[in-house]
Scaffold this active site. Structure first.
Site, short mmCIF file in Angstrom:
data_model
loop_
_atom_site.label_atom_id
_atom_site.label_comp_id
_atom_site.label_asym_id
_atom_site.label_seq_id
_atom_site.Cartn_x
_atom_site.Cartn_y
_atom_site.Cartn_z
N LYS A 187 21.77 37.18 42.95
CA LYS A 187 22.44 36.03 43.58
C LYS A 187 23.47 35.45 42.62
O LYS A 187 23.53 35.81 41.44
CB LYS A 187 21.39 34.96 43.93
CG LYS A 187 20.67 34.37 42.72
CD LYS A 187 19.62 33.36 43.14
CE LYS A 187 18.92 32.79 41.90
NZ LYS A 187 17.90 31.79 42.26
N TYR A 232 44.14 17.87 22.12
CA TYR A 232 44.20 16.51 22.65
C TYR A 232 43.39 15.53 21.82
O TYR A 232 42.25 15.80 21.44
CB TYR A 232 43.64 16.48 24.08
CG TYR A 232 44.45 17.23 25.09
CD1 TYR A 232 45.78 16.92 25.34
CD2 TYR A 232 43.86 18.25 25.84
CE1 TYR A 232 46.51 17.61 26.31
CE2 TYR A 232 44.58 18.95 26.80
CZ TYR A 232 45.92 18.62 27.03
OH TYR A 232 46.63 19.30 27.97
#
Length: 373
Positions: A31, A259
Site C-alpha cells: 500500500k 533563509y
C-alpha cells in the site's frame, strides 16, 4: 537529480527471510505506493522472493497493480461507503470485507457480472479500526455461508490487526481472533489463509503466526523496533535516497546560509547545493537538528534551512575533491556506509515508515538488483 534506488534483491531477501522465520505463507503489503518504494517494483520483487500474495489498502491501488501487469493474488481491505466492487470482482481482487453491507455489495457485483467474488473477512479484535466487531460475526458468517452456497462468493481467508500494545494485549487479541476463526468454521467455511501477525509480531511472536503472516515494513528491510536494527533482524533496507551536487560555493567565515541565517559558517568553507527539499519528503524540521549525508563516502552535515526544492551541505575539507554532479546519499543501508533512515526518524520523533512513505513523486524510483541478488 534525485533518485530513490530500490533494491529488488533486498526485497527478495527480506521476503525469503520472513518465510524462513515463519514456515507459512507470506502476504506482502504494498500500500501507499509500496511504502514509498514503488508499488509495482515492490510487488514484483516480493513475489519473486516467495510471497504468496500482495496487498493494498484500497481498491484503486490494487487495480493499478493489475494495470502494471501484476497477475498474482491481491488483497485490499479499506473501502468507501459507496464503492462499486464490480471492477474488483472482474480483476480477481480478493476483497477484505469488514461488515455485512460490504458483503452484500460484493455479492451484488458478482451477481451482476455472472461471476464469483473472492473475499477475506477482516475482524476487529481490539485495534478499534476497520473490521467486523465481535457482535457482527455470527450474522456476517452465516450470510457468507448462504452466498457461498449460492455460488456468488468464495471465502479464502480471515484476518485481523494487532495494536502492538504489549504481549498481554497481543494474546488477548489472539484469543478473540481464535473465536472469530471458530465462528467461521462453525458455518462450514474453512479459510485457506489465517493471518494476524504484521511485521512486529512476525519477527518477535512466533505463537501469533498461524498459517500466514502479513508484512509491510519488514519486506522493505526496515526494523519495526526501536531497539533492534535491520541488520540484527537479518533484513536489508531496500531504499537508497540519492541526489547530486548542483552547485559548489566557497564562502568566508561569517557567511549566513539559507533563509533566516539560522546557520552562520564559523570558518571559511565550501557549501554544496543538493536539489531535494520538503516537496520531495525531506522534512523541513530537520533544520539545525544534526542530520547528515554522505559525500564521497564521508559524513557531512546539512546546514541552514531546508527549502522546498533544495538543501545545503557543508562539504568543508572535501571541496577540492568534488565536482558538480557528484553523488550525495541522504539515507540507505548503514551496512553499506550510508546514513540509516532511522536518523531522520529519530530527529523527527517519528517512525521510519513515515519517512520512506513520505518521499515525494519528483524522486524517481529506479529498481536495481542490489546486494542480495
Amino acid at each position: 537529480m534525485r533518485v530513490a534506488e530500490i533494491s529488488v534483491g533486498a526485497i527478495r531477501h527480506n521476503v525469503a527471510r520472513v518465510r524462513e522465520l515463519t514456515g507459512g505463507a507470506v502476504i506482502v503489503v504494498v500500500k501507499a505506493d509500496g511504502y514509498g518504494h514503488g508499488a509495482a517494483i515492490a510487488a514484483e520483487a516480493a513475489l519473486a522472493g516467495g510471497a504468496a500474495m500482495v496487498a493494498t489498502a484500497d481498491l484503486e491501488e490494487a487495480l493499478t497493480l493489475r494495470e502494471h501487469g501484476i497477475d498474482a493474488p491481491i488483497l485490499c481491505w479499506l473501502h468507501g461507503a459507496r464503492v462499486d466492487f464490480a471492477d474488483a470482482v472482474a480483476a480477481r481482487i480478493e476483497i477484505g470485507v469488514s461488515h455485512l453491507q460490504q458483503l452484500e455489495a460484493v455479492a451484488e457485483a458478482a451477481r451482476a457480472l455472472g461471476s464469483v467474488a473472492t473475499v477475506q473477512f477482516k475482524v476487529d479484535t481490539g485495534l478499534s479500526r476497520n473490521g467486523a466487531a465481535p457482535e457482527e460475526w455470527e450474522a456476517l458468517f452465516a450470510r457468507a455461508a448462504e452466498l457461498v452456497a449460492a455460488g456468488l462468493v468464495r471465502v479464502t481467508g480471515i484476518f485481523s490487526h494487532l495494536a502492538n500494545a504489549g504481549d498481554a494485549n497481543d494474546r488477548l487479541q489472539a484469543e478473540r481472533f481464535d473465536a472469530a476463526v471458530a465462528g467461521l468454521r462453525a458455518v462450514g467455511i474453512e479459510p485457506d489463509m489465517i493471518h494476524l501477525a504484521a511485521s512486529a509480531a512476525t519477527l518477535r511472536s512466533p505463537h501469533l503466526h498461524y498459517n500466514t503472516v502479513r508484512v509491510g515494513v519488514a519486506a522493505f528491510g526496515l526494523s519495526p523496533f526501536a531497539d533492534q536494527t535491520s541488520a540484527q533482524l537479518g533484513l536489508i533496507p531496500a531504499m537508497t535516497l540519492r541526489a547530486e551536487i548542483v552547485a559548489l560555493r566557497g564562502v568566508p567565515a561569517g557567511t549566513g546560509v539559507s533563509y533566516g541565517f539560522n546557520h552562520v559558517c564559523e570558518t571559511a568553507t565550501t557549501l554544496a547545493l543538493v536539489p531535494i527539499g520538503y516537496a520531495d519528503g525531506m522534512p523541513r524540521a530537520l533544520n539545525g537538528a544534526g542530520a547528515w549525508v554522505t559525500v564521497a563516502g564521508e559524513h557531512r552535515p546539512i546546514v541552514g534551512r531546508i527549502g522546498m526544492d533544495q538543501f545545503i551541505v557543508d562539504v568543508g575539507p572535501l571541496a577540492g575533491r568534488l565536482e558538480l554532479g557528484d553523488e550525495v546519499v541522504l539515507f540507505g543501508d548503514p551496512e553499506q556506509g550510508h546514513p540509516p533512515v532511522e536518523i531522520w526518524a529519530g530527529l523527527m520523533r517519528t517512525i521510519n515508515y513515515e519517512i520512506v512513505v513520505g518521499i515525494g513523486p519528483r524522486v524517481r524510483r529506479i529498481p536495481v538488483d542490489g546486494p542480495a541478488s
